[in-house]
Design an enzyme around this catalytic site. Structure first.
Site, short mmCIF file in Angstrom:
data_model
loop_
_atom_site.label_atom_id
_atom_site.label_comp_id
_atom_site.label_asym_id
_atom_site.label_seq_id
_atom_site.Cartn_x
_atom_site.Cartn_y
_atom_site.Cartn_z
N ASN A 139 31.59 -15.86 66.01
CA ASN A 139 30.88 -16.77 65.11
C ASN A 139 30.27 -17.92 65.91
O ASN A 139 29.57 -17.63 66.89
CB ASN A 139 31.69 -17.16 63.87
CG ASN A 139 33.05 -17.75 64.08
OD1 ASN A 139 33.96 -17.07 64.54
ND2 ASN A 139 33.22 -19.01 63.73
N ASP A 140 30.48 -19.14 65.51
CA ASP A 140 29.68 -20.27 65.99
C ASP A 140 29.41 -20.29 67.51
O ASP A 140 30.34 -20.13 68.31
CB ASP A 140 30.38 -21.59 65.69
CG ASP A 140 30.87 -21.70 64.26
OD1 ASP A 140 30.72 -20.75 63.49
OD2 ASP A 140 31.41 -22.77 63.92
N PRO A 141 28.17 -20.60 67.89
CA PRO A 141 27.91 -20.97 69.29
C PRO A 141 28.57 -22.33 69.55
O PRO A 141 28.55 -23.20 68.68
CB PRO A 141 26.39 -21.09 69.36
CG PRO A 141 25.94 -21.35 67.97
CD PRO A 141 26.95 -20.73 67.05
#
Ligand SMILES: *[C@@H]1O[C@H](CO)[C@@H](O)[C@H](O)[C@H]1NC(C)=O
Ligand SMILES: *[C@@H]1O[C@H](CO)[C@@H](O)[C@H](O)[C@H]1NC(C)=O
Ligand SMILES: *[C@@H]1O[C@H](CO)[C@@H](O)[C@H](O)[C@H]1NC(C)=O
Ligand SMILES: *[C@@H]1O[C@H](CO)[C@@H](O)[C@H](O)[C@H]1NC(C)=O
Ligand SMILES: *[C@H]1O[C@@H](CO)[C@H](O)[C@@H](O)[C@@H]1NC(C)=O
Length: 580
Positions: A63-65
């Site tokens: 998921n998130d960078p």
């Protein structure tokens, strides 16, 4: 960021465990339910919908960078990763480096949960490069099974290592714990720090207070001792929890980016938050008031769910950084899957990072512009073109000679007049553009449009993802609707619960030349579309049954009564970069 919301597959288990679902939203203890799946590693990795040139690890959930930065000749991308399975869980910071933002070398994970201050998870955060060229990471640590959140720091073990492979989590962590009055389970995602004129560092953290989205402001002199400011940098009633807040300066004129601590007369500020409630991101443009250390949005900025978005499709938890190598600001966003967690278990992977985008202020001052980083063009190979092709209503003009499932397409459409634009219905003001696309987008017929590209198409099977424009008129002028519609993207049995939205956004563009441009990045299960030079962007995730590999087709189409001309269409097959 929190666990994914689409847990349909898990619901039977939920009901057995009873009352874990409140108001249709899964509550904390939901993690218990699928612990066995969190650790169920991929048996094999299905390649059919895997992307060719988007950022992905070899398998499992992302998921998130996190903490993107440019340091001593390398770009670093960290990201939330489950090393054990294709659903959310066991989250650590995975790490890759690149010299060009396109070819990526995998490194060992940078932050793995191990210490009391992060033993239940290492969640999202950011990097800041301190004076003396010293990078430091701030991230959210989870310290107990109730998901209590604290903010920690990590530093490179060896600043001379060009890859910064080894990170140390010093024992004086955590740096920040939630103060009284702040919900400690909604207190996360530290931003990149910036320095004020007083020489003090500042960061923001996301949270919520009584449905009011909060960007808590902290200040520090030494980057160690952080003090919460009395007032948040910004807060908006009704928005709900803010995740991954971002705050950065942009130049009033020109495309160059600015260091997060830059300041001066020709500078505006962007405030962005990911809204946990809608699972979309919104930004506004304004000023940073030094007097009371607050962000002040410009007059007319909308800060609710109808606000400006980087991307009107599948794009979340984005993070920007200043690339001082090329003097630009770059934003990275995550696109989750639109299929089901069962599909992800079968695929053995879930989640991609979209192509990093350069961002700068539109000369009109009212929004940002975005464009894929120029390095992407190095992947362009076989080229094909169309010039001055007229499209009457109902025409599908095939673009041959390239790999339509892995392509980059730039096109300029023109039309002889605006007379056939249909009337804009005032009741659409109450709708989201996505809802108007369901009525008037690429699957409908009209006056001036819909016209555009039918991507990932298998015409004979009726499978395609149209990326289209439809132009309307009202008493004030013209309105341009831009749609990327997943409803016909796959002929796979249409389970009603499957997520196939008719994503849409309005494009604030001058039509006096009677032209509009479109760039579309197509990559097997993703279509990233940039309208009018990056004014409005939509990314869709789709899973065709027939339009796969060399069976995928690409068309320019028109379904409006006005004749549309494809003035220039340039399309390239895209090579596969080195990808982890
Ligand atoms: C630090 O990295 C440099 C460059 O890779 C290397 O030469 C040096 O041996 C490293 N130092 C330590 C203590 O590992
Ligand atoms: C804090 O947030 C959690 C969600 O993470 C929620 O369940 C809980 O009710 C909140 N607590 C308070 C005191 O608002
Ligand atoms: C791309 O060009 C190469 C070399 O000219 C050719 O061998 C290949 O078949 C082309 N690919 C496509 C999809 O046209
Ligand atoms: C064109 O409009 C017709 C009638 O609404 C619709 O059935 C068809 O799918 C549309 N074609 C495209 C390419 O949108
Ligand atoms: C991505 O997946 C779809 C389908 O499950 C959900 O509807 C979205 O809310 C989700 N988006 C994010 C950012 O989690």
């Amino acid at each position: 960021m929190e666990l994914p919301r689409n847990l349909n597959w898990a619901l039977p288990v939920f009901f057995l465990l009873s009352s874990l679902v409140s108001n249709g939203v899964l509550v904390e203890s939901s993690h218990k339910v699928y612990i066995h799946l969190q650790n169920e590693g991929a048996v094999n990795v299905q390649t059919v919908h895997r992307t060719g040139y988007h950022f992905q690890p070899p398998m499992h959930w992302i998921n998130d960078p996190n903490g993107p930065m440019y340091f001593n000749g390398h770009y670093h991308l960290f990201y939330q990763y489950n090393p054990k399975g294709a659903v959310w869980g066991n989250i650590i910071w995975a790490h890759s480096v690149s010299k060009d933002l396109i070819n990526w070398i995998p490194l060992k994970p940078a932050i793995v949960w191990s210490k009391p201050f992060d033993q239940y998870g290492a969640w999202s955060g950011s990097a800041t490069i301190l004076p003396g060229n010293k990078p430091v990471i701030l991230y959210t640590g989870i310290i107990d099974p109730y998901k209590t959140q604290v903010q920690n720091y990590a530093i490179p073990a060896n600043y001379s290592d060009p890859y910064l492979e080894e990170w140390i989590k010093p024992d004086d962590n955590p740096l920040i714990v939630a103060p009284i009055g702040v919900n400690k389970t909604l207190f996360r995602d530290p931003s990149t720090a910036w320095m004020g004129q007083d020489g003090h560092w500042r960061i923001i953290l996301g949270g919520v207070r009584k449905h009011r989205g909060m960007a808590y402001l902290y200040r520090s002199r030494d980057f160690k001792k952080w003090i919460k400011a009395k007032h948040p940098l910004h807060s908006v009633a009704g928005d709900g929890n803010f995740e991954c807040p971002d705050f950065y300066p942009v130049q009033v004129t020109g495309e160059n980016g600015l260091d997060s601590s830059a300041n001066g007369p020709n500078v505006k500020y962007v405030f962005k938050a990911s809204f946990d409630k809608t699972r979309f991101e919104y930004y506004s443009i304004g000023t940073w008031s030094h007097v009371d250390d607050k962000y002040v949005p410009d007059p007319g900025m909308v800060e609710t769910w109808k606000g400006l978005r980087y991307d009107y499709g599948n794009f979340y938890a984005s993070k920007s950084f200043f690339d001082h190598g090329k003097n630009r600001r770059i934003v990275w966003g995550w696109a989750n899957e639109s299929d089901t967690p069962e599909d992800d278990m079968t695929k053995g992977w879930a989640g991609i990072q979209l192509i990093p985008r350069k961002v700068w202020l539109d000369p009109n001052g009212k929004q940002l512009l975005q464009w894929p980083v120029e390095e992407l063009n190095t992947l362009r190979t076989n080229h094909t073109q169309l010039r001055n092709q007229q499209l009457a209503k109902g025409v599908w003009n095939k673009v041959s000679g390239i790999t339509a499932a892995q392509a980059d397409v730039e096109v300029v459409f023109s039309f002889p007049s605006l007379d056939k634009a249909e009337k804009y219905e005032p009741c659409w003001n109450d709708l989201y553009a996505e809802d108007v696309c369901a009525i008037k987008g690429g699957l409908s017929e009209g006056g001036l449009g819909p016209f555009g590209l039918a991507t990932l198409a298998s015409k004979a099977d009726g499978e395609f993802t149209p990326v289209s424009f439809t132009i309307f008129k009202d008493d004030k002028g013209y309105k341009v609707l831009f749609c990327s519609d997943a409803r016909r993207s796959s002929t796979r049995k249409m389970e009603p619960k499957l997520y196939r939205p008719s994503f849409g956004g309005w494009v604030d563009v001058d039509l006096s030349q009677k032209k509009i441009s479109l760039r579309t990045l197509i990559d097997h299960s993703v279509v990233e579309a940039f309208a009018a030079g990056g004014k409005t962007v939509i990314s869709s995730r789709v899973y065709p049954e027939h339009a796969i590999y060399d069976k995928a087709e690409l068309y320019a189409f028109n379904n409006g009564t006005e004749i549309i001309t494809v003035e220039n269409l340039d399309a390239w097959s895209m090579k596969r970069p080195q990808m982890n």
